[in-house]
Design a protein around this motif. Structure first.
Motif, PDB file in Angstrom:
ATOM      1  N   ARG A 258      -7.357  37.507  70.875  1.00 20.08           N
ATOM      2  CA  ARG A 258      -6.473  39.045  69.941  1.00 20.08           C
ATOM      3  C   ARG A 258      -5.863  38.407  69.532  1.00 20.08           C
ATOM      4  O   ARG A 258      -6.109  37.149  69.091  1.00 20.08           O
ATOM      5  N   CYS A 259      -5.561  38.938  67.974  1.00 18.19           N
ATOM      6  CA  CYS A 259      -5.070  38.602  66.979  1.00 18.19           C
ATOM      7  C   CYS A 259      -3.243  37.688  67.211  1.00 18.19           C
ATOM      8  O   CYS A 259      -2.458  38.338  68.314  1.00 18.19           O
ATOM      9  N   PRO A 260      -2.999  36.865  66.756  1.00 16.14           N
ATOM     10  CA  PRO A 260      -1.764  35.697  67.422  1.00 16.14           C
ATOM     11  C   PRO A 260      -0.805  36.372  66.263  1.00 16.14           C
ATOM     12  O   PRO A 260       0.319  36.126  67.219  1.00 16.14           O
TER      13      PRO A 260
ATOM     14  N   CYS B 264      -8.624  40.859  62.229  1.00 15.58           N
ATOM     15  CA  CYS B 264      -7.910  41.613  62.947  1.00 15.58           C
ATOM     16  C   CYS B 264      -7.697  42.964  62.541  1.00 15.58           C
ATOM     17  O   CYS B 264      -8.342  43.140  61.130  1.00 15.58           O
TER      18      CYS B 264
ATOM     19  N   CYS C 167       0.150  39.745  65.573  1.00 15.26           N
ATOM     20  CA  CYS C 167       0.241  41.087  65.862  1.00 15.26           C
ATOM     21  C   CYS C 167      -0.579  41.205  67.339  1.00 15.26           C
ATOM     22  O   CYS C 167       0.135  42.629  68.009  1.00 15.26           O
ATOM     23  N   GLY C 168      -1.620  40.698  68.322  1.00 14.87           N
ATOM     24  CA  GLY C 168      -2.605  40.985  69.194  1.00 14.87           C
ATOM     25  C   GLY C 168      -2.904  42.472  69.777  1.00 14.87           C
ATOM     26  O   GLY C 168      -3.337  43.029  70.314  1.00 14.87           O
TER      27      GLY C 168
END
Length: 54
Positions: free
Chosen positions: A20-22, A8, A24-25
């Motif tokens: 996408r990062c699980p 990320c 922080c998105g």
């Protein structure tokens, strides 16, 4: 299997997710450096971009 690991760009955590990062998105990128080849035709262009961006 080729480069499953992603990092990320926001929080710096590693994940196997691809979009996408699980946590922080944030956006993900491949943390591995590009492969090196002594016959690289584009090394001068990458070098120019790197020096212009710094």
């Amino acid at each position: 299997m080729r480069w499953l690991l992603r990092r990320c760009s926001v929080c710096g955590r590693y994940t196997l997710s691809t979009d996408r990062c699980p946590y922080c998105g944030g956006a993900l990128r491949v943390p591995h450096p590009p492969r090196f080849s002594p016959d690289d035709k584009y090394v001068k262009y990458r070098y120019m971009l790197r020096t212009m961006s710094n």
